[in-house]
Motif scaffolding. Structure first.
Motif, mmCIF file in Angstrom:
data_model
loop_
_atom_site.group_PDB
_atom_site.id
_atom_site.type_symbol
_atom_site.label_atom_id
_atom_site.label_comp_id
_atom_site.label_asym_id
_atom_site.label_seq_id
_atom_site.Cartn_x
_atom_site.Cartn_y
_atom_site.Cartn_z
ATOM 1 N N VAL A 182 4.627 6.719 -1.965
ATOM 2 C CA VAL A 182 5.264 5.679 -2.770
ATOM 3 C C VAL A 182 4.333 4.450 -2.394
ATOM 4 O O VAL A 182 3.944 4.073 -1.314
ATOM 5 C CB VAL A 182 6.634 5.523 -2.236
ATOM 6 C CG1 VAL A 182 7.161 4.225 -2.992
ATOM 7 C CG2 VAL A 182 7.642 6.379 -2.446
ATOM 8 N N ASP A 183 4.105 3.717 -3.538
ATOM 9 C CA ASP A 183 3.356 2.283 -3.266
ATOM 10 C C ASP A 183 4.295 1.420 -4.320
ATOM 11 O O ASP A 183 4.930 1.816 -5.229
ATOM 12 C CB ASP A 183 1.772 2.556 -3.872
ATOM 13 C CG ASP A 183 1.807 2.898 -5.151
ATOM 14 O OD1 ASP A 183 2.724 3.379 -5.658
ATOM 15 O OD2 ASP A 183 0.432 2.967 -5.426
ATOM 16 N N PRO B 238 0.670 -1.085 -0.162
ATOM 17 C CA PRO B 238 -0.063 -0.103 -0.032
ATOM 18 C C PRO B 238 0.918 1.175 -0.023
ATOM 19 O O PRO B 238 2.233 1.155 0.249
ATOM 20 C CB PRO B 238 -0.757 -0.052 1.103
ATOM 21 C CG PRO B 238 -0.020 -0.793 2.277
ATOM 22 C CD PRO B 238 0.665 -1.943 1.422
ATOM 23 N N THR B 239 0.102 2.378 -0.368
ATOM 24 C CA THR B 239 0.963 3.697 -0.333
ATOM 25 C C THR B 239 1.423 3.998 1.195
ATOM 26 O O THR B 239 0.583 4.034 2.068
ATOM 27 C CB THR B 239 0.185 4.645 -0.930
ATOM 28 O OG1 THR B 239 -0.651 4.601 -2.210
ATOM 29 C CG2 THR B 239 0.753 5.930 -1.257
ATOM 30 N N GLN B 240 2.586 4.747 1.145
ATOM 31 C CA GLN B 240 2.970 5.109 2.478
ATOM 32 C C GLN B 240 3.823 6.376 2.096
ATOM 33 O O GLN B 240 4.458 6.576 1.093
ATOM 34 C CB GLN B 240 4.019 4.189 3.270
ATOM 35 C CG GLN B 240 5.130 3.570 2.219
ATOM 36 C CD GLN B 240 5.964 2.603 3.118
ATOM 37 O OE1 GLN B 240 6.060 2.414 4.150
ATOM 38 N NE2 GLN B 240 6.541 1.728 2.479
ATOM 39 N N GLU B 241 4.135 7.117 3.111
ATOM 40 C CA GLU B 241 4.952 8.329 2.921
ATOM 41 C C GLU B 241 6.292 8.235 3.267
ATOM 42 O O GLU B 241 6.507 7.593 4.493
ATOM 43 C CB GLU B 241 4.229 9.485 3.674
ATOM 44 C CG GLU B 241 2.909 9.919 3.146
ATOM 45 C CD GLU B 241 2.422 11.244 3.763
ATOM 46 O OE1 GLU B 241 2.892 11.610 4.625
ATOM 47 O OE2 GLU B 241 1.487 12.017 3.136
ATOM 48 N N ILE B 242 7.365 8.789 2.563
ATOM 49 C CA ILE B 242 8.646 8.601 2.843
ATOM 50 C C ILE B 242 9.289 9.987 2.860
ATOM 51 O O ILE B 242 9.063 10.797 1.849
ATOM 52 C CB ILE B 242 9.213 7.484 1.935
ATOM 53 C CG1 ILE B 242 8.596 6.370 1.915
ATOM 54 C CG2 ILE B 242 10.833 7.443 2.057
ATOM 55 C CD1 ILE B 242 9.162 5.243 0.740
ATOM 56 N N ILE B 243 10.248 10.115 3.933
ATOM 57 C CA ILE B 243 11.001 11.367 4.042
ATOM 58 C C ILE B 243 12.341 10.974 3.362
ATOM 59 O O ILE B 243 13.025 10.146 3.862
ATOM 60 C CB ILE B 243 11.243 11.805 5.334
ATOM 61 C CG1 ILE B 243 9.701 12.259 6.005
ATOM 62 C CG2 ILE B 243 11.939 13.230 5.572
ATOM 63 C CD1 ILE B 243 9.781 12.513 7.408
ATOM 64 N N ASN C 149 11.749 -1.724 4.295
ATOM 65 C CA ASN C 149 13.018 -1.769 3.639
ATOM 66 C C ASN C 149 12.635 -0.713 2.358
ATOM 67 O O ASN C 149 13.705 -0.165 1.927
ATOM 68 C CB ASN C 149 13.315 -3.155 2.795
ATOM 69 C CG ASN C 149 14.022 -4.124 3.810
ATOM 70 O OD1 ASN C 149 15.100 -3.982 4.170
ATOM 71 N ND2 ASN C 149 13.473 -5.055 4.369
ATOM 72 N N ILE C 150 11.471 -0.402 2.051
ATOM 73 C CA ILE C 150 11.292 0.575 1.033
ATOM 74 C C ILE C 150 11.715 2.049 1.767
ATOM 75 O O ILE C 150 12.117 2.815 1.079
ATOM 76 C CB ILE C 150 9.765 0.460 0.586
ATOM 77 C CG1 ILE C 150 9.729 -0.546 -0.364
ATOM 78 C CG2 ILE C 150 9.419 1.688 -0.182
ATOM 79 C CD1 ILE C 150 8.079 -0.761 -0.849
#
Length: 317
Positions: free
Chosen positions: A88-89, A74-79, A120-121
């Motif tokens: 990012v998904d 699923p979509t997740q926010e990354i800094i 890990n993403i």
């Protein structure tokens, strides 16, 4: 005829035996592996086809799907490393290679694999700048595949592919990137235009230099010819031949008159010319012509006219 107790027991025993046989016969479909537990302990793995187990002692533990499966991340926010927030998904493909390990080494296989991939993403993409993140998607996929597959290996899992589907920066960041791209393109266009102008100026300067060089060379050749002519006349005078001097003076005099008469900025030319000098010069030219015709054997003898004397300015004839 009455039924005895033995007649009742036999059918019951037959039915019981059939039930036991059916309980001990297990059919495993293609693409699956079943684990067998005896009193709660793993004993063996049933492969696709017809298999036999001990009824009431052995039982089926886990039914593992051995085909390659798709796990949606699923979509997740990354800094990112430069503090940009992106959404990012992705998607992961995995396959169970060892059914007992997948069944007994981890609880909730898909949930564990999903959380491992998402973690890990964030780790891999969080260590990169935004520009690097957007331009090196293949490198990100390769790195994620290597890390996740190594972490899932003890579970009997083979991660075959990890793909990042979408990387979505915020709208204001997208606008900034678009303005930066336009500024970079304008910069490259100005640099190219300046390079073209520079090259044109260089070529023009080289053309002027080549033209000046050729003009100087032509003037040098003309000067050499003039010097050669002057030397020839000087040598003729030194030998006592005044005809060459008369010819040289008449030629220069005629060229000067031609240049003065052909000037576009003069309509009337007033010149203080002395008739005696002009007649003397023309007489010298006539003398040269007579000498030429006298030395020509093919011409008929003619009466030679007396050469008019050279009259110097200030003298009377």
């Amino acid at each position: 005829m009455g039924f005895t107790g033995f007649d009742v027991v036999i059918p019951v025993l037959v039915v019981l035996v059939l039930l036991i046989l059916f309980t001990g016969i297990k059919t495993v479909p293609q693409g699956y592996n079943y684990t067998v537990e005896r009193f709660g302990r793993y004993t063996k793995t049933l492969s696709p086809g017809l298999n036999l187990i001990i009824p009431f002692i052995d039982r089926i533990g886990a039914k593992m799907n051995m085909m390659e499966q798709v796990l949606d991340v699923p979509t997740q926010e990354i800094i990112t490393k430069d503090n940009a927030i992106v959404a990012v998904d992705g998607v992961a493909f995995y396959q169970v290679l060892n059914a007992p390990q997948a069944a007994y080494q981890v609880a909730g296989l898909q949930n564990a694999l999903l959380n491992l991939t998402m973690t890990n993403i964030r780790t891999v993409m969080g260590s990169m700048d935004l520009d690097e993140l957007l331009s090196n998607r293949d490198a990100i996929n390769e790195r994620l595949l290597r890390v996740v597959d190594e972490a899932a290996h003890p579970w009997g899992i083979k991660v075959t592919r990890v793909e990042i589907k979408d990387i979505n920066p915020p709208a204001n960041l997208v606008d900034s990137m678009a303005r930066q791209m336009m500024a970079e393109r304008d910069k490259r266009a100005q640099i190219l235009a300046a390079e073209g102008l520079k090259q044109a100026q260089i070529l023009e300067a080289e053309g002027r230099r080549e033209a000046a060089f050729r003009d100087a060379e032509a003037r040098e050749r003309a000067a050499e010819a003039e010097a050669k002519a002057t030397q020839v006349v000087s040598e003729a005078i030194a030998k006592g031949d005044t005809q060459a001097l008369n010819y040289f003076v008449a030629q220069k005099y005629t060229e000067a008159l031609t240049r003065i008469g052909s000037a576009t900025n003069s309509k009337i030319v007033l010149m203080p010319l002395e008739a005696s000098s002009l007649i003397g010069t023309l007489g010298g030219i006539g003398e040269i012509a007579r000498e030429v015709f006298k030395n020509d054997g093919s011409s008929t003898p003619q009466r030679q006219a007396a050469r008019p004397p050279l009259v110097r300015p200030g003298e009377t004839s």
